[in-house]
Design a protein around this motif. Sequence first.
Motif: not given
Length: 126
Positions: A31-33, A42-49, A51-53, A68-72
Amino acid sequence: METDAVLYSAAVEEGERFAVTYIHSVERSPVKEVFEVRGTDVYTMESHTESFGAGMPYEGDEVEMEDGKFIIRNINRRVHGGVLRIRPSSVFPHHIELGDDRITISEAPYKGRNLEIKVIRNYFGR
């Protein structure tokens, strides 16, 4: 958090981003946030995963698949209290990436501690 000891310090600019990377304890996937500095918040901007478990980040308007990663993207959510609190894993590698620095927070002196990542305005500098 318990001692107010400063274990790492770096100068950051308005809008600068940093990442927290780890292996999710349930999903066993990386996981990368990505976070952004705004003023002293501090603001959350992206999430790299992969899966969505259970316990995985999933909220956001822009979701893409890349390597192969979901990037929000564009999560744009202020971290509660403006301060990021982390308890590094003692089982899996856990890192903070800021510029060219990659700090392994799953090892001493960070391991086993509750950490805070906060922005402190320096009125004597820039």
